[in-house]
Design a protein around this motif. Sequence first.
Motif, short mmCIF file in Angstrom:
data_model
loop_
_atom_site.label_atom_id
_atom_site.label_comp_id
_atom_site.label_asym_id
_atom_site.label_seq_id
_atom_site.Cartn_x
_atom_site.Cartn_y
_atom_site.Cartn_z
N VAL A 210 0.82 -1.21 0.00
CA VAL A 210 0.00 0.00 0.00
C VAL A 210 0.86 1.26 0.00
N PHE A 211 1.99 1.20 0.70
CA PHE A 211 2.85 2.38 0.82
C PHE A 211 4.29 1.92 0.98
N ARG A 212 5.22 2.66 0.37
CA ARG A 212 6.64 2.34 0.51
C ARG A 212 7.46 3.62 0.45
N SER A 213 8.39 3.74 1.39
CA SER A 213 9.37 4.82 1.39
C SER A 213 10.72 4.19 1.72
N PRO A 214 11.80 4.95 1.71
CA PRO A 214 13.11 4.35 2.04
C PRO A 214 13.16 3.71 3.43
N THR A 215 12.29 4.13 4.35
CA THR A 215 12.35 3.59 5.72
C THR A 215 11.07 2.92 6.19
N SER A 216 9.96 3.03 5.44
CA SER A 216 8.68 2.53 5.93
C SER A 216 7.92 1.78 4.83
N THR A 217 7.12 0.80 5.24
CA THR A 217 6.24 0.08 4.32
C THR A 217 4.92 -0.22 5.01
N VAL A 218 3.86 -0.29 4.21
CA VAL A 218 2.56 -0.75 4.68
C VAL A 218 2.08 -1.79 3.67
N ASP A 219 1.78 -3.00 4.14
CA ASP A 219 1.38 -4.09 3.26
C ASP A 219 0.08 -4.71 3.73
N PHE A 220 -0.80 -5.00 2.78
CA PHE A 220 -2.08 -5.66 3.07
C PHE A 220 -2.08 -7.04 2.43
N SER A 221 -2.52 -8.04 3.17
CA SER A 221 -2.60 -9.41 2.65
C SER A 221 -4.00 -9.96 2.91
N ALA A 222 -4.50 -10.74 1.96
CA ALA A 222 -5.82 -11.35 2.11
C ALA A 222 -5.86 -12.66 1.35
N GLY A 223 -6.60 -13.62 1.88
CA GLY A 223 -6.70 -14.91 1.23
C GLY A 223 -7.50 -15.88 2.06
N ASP A 228 -6.86 -29.73 7.81
CA ASP A 228 -7.56 -31.00 7.69
C ASP A 228 -6.95 -32.02 8.63
N THR A 229 -7.79 -32.81 9.29
CA THR A 229 -7.37 -33.97 10.07
C THR A 229 -8.38 -35.08 9.79
N PRO A 230 -8.09 -36.32 10.19
CA PRO A 230 -9.08 -37.39 10.01
C PRO A 230 -10.35 -37.16 10.82
N PHE A 231 -10.28 -36.27 11.81
CA PHE A 231 -11.40 -36.09 12.73
C PHE A 231 -12.21 -34.83 12.45
N VAL A 232 -11.56 -33.79 11.94
CA VAL A 232 -12.26 -32.53 11.72
C VAL A 232 -11.53 -31.74 10.63
N SER A 233 -12.30 -30.95 9.90
CA SER A 233 -11.74 -30.07 8.88
C SER A 233 -12.33 -28.68 9.06
N SER A 234 -11.49 -27.67 9.00
CA SER A 234 -11.97 -26.30 9.23
C SER A 234 -12.69 -25.72 8.03
N GLY A 235 -12.41 -26.27 6.83
CA GLY A 235 -12.90 -25.64 5.62
C GLY A 235 -12.11 -24.36 5.35
N TRP A 236 -12.24 -23.83 4.15
CA TRP A 236 -11.51 -22.61 3.81
C TRP A 236 -12.13 -21.42 4.52
N LYS A 237 -11.29 -20.68 5.25
CA LYS A 237 -11.74 -19.51 5.99
C LYS A 237 -10.96 -18.28 5.56
N PRO A 238 -11.62 -17.11 5.54
CA PRO A 238 -10.91 -15.88 5.17
C PRO A 238 -9.77 -15.59 6.13
N ASN A 239 -8.71 -15.03 5.59
CA ASN A 239 -7.53 -14.71 6.39
C ASN A 239 -6.93 -13.43 5.82
#
Length: 248
Positions: A210-223, A228-239
């Motif tokens: 999102v922003f970059r200078s010689p000394t600072s950065t701002v980064d956004f991540s999304a996905g 998964d286990t044999p007993f339970v699966s969380s399914g795909w969740k936003p992160n």
Amino acid sequence: MFPLKLFCAAVLLVGASAMHIQWELEPVELNEEYTYPVNDVYQDFEYQHPSYVARSRARRQAQGSLTFNGDGSAGLGAKVPLVGNDRNVLSAIGSVNLDDRMKMASKGIGLAFDNANGHGVSVMKETIPGFGSKLTGAGHATLFNNDKHNVGANAFVSKNMPNIPNVPNFNTVGGGLDYTYNNKVGASLGLAHTPFLQRKDYSAMGNLNVFRSPTSTVDFSAGFKKFDTPFVSSGWKPNFGLTFGRSF
């Protein structure tokens, strides 16, 4: 230059080999005479892909970062150069992670070695309240780089050491690939495997500077992420998360 590239490639090969070896292990058999409290481990164990395996070129400046995650948790990271030159730097690294109630989730300290070409290795010991501790060795390497495109890979092996009665130490192995275009946008894939818990973790993320200078950065991540286990699966969740970085 060539010996350093060979060394980093060897680290990644060891990580990949360790991953293969761990996947071949048979699941732990539980019996009536001696059973591990696996449910307690599931409750207290939360996988996190080591943030310090992300590619970092050698910099002779102290660096700090603050990350806010979509689930309400947060993380602090620091890297302080100890010795080095314009090509190679050995640094002390540290991290503090907070849960969604802003209580201590983990804290760690270690060492990292980075090369100007984007290769490096690190080792970190973490303390996790209510669970125990974890020792992680990691490596990262730049596979391709030009003015516009950058492709990297990373691998790690973690030894989890719970202080839960009757639970032995167990390993988590994993790795990932990441791509960045023009130092602005990118994507990453991650996979980890914990044989003792018969658990696999997956992540697929997009990244935007999102922003970059010689000394600072701002980064956004999304996905998305899931396990998964044999007993339970969380399914795909936003992160998603927002990271502020600063060099001093």
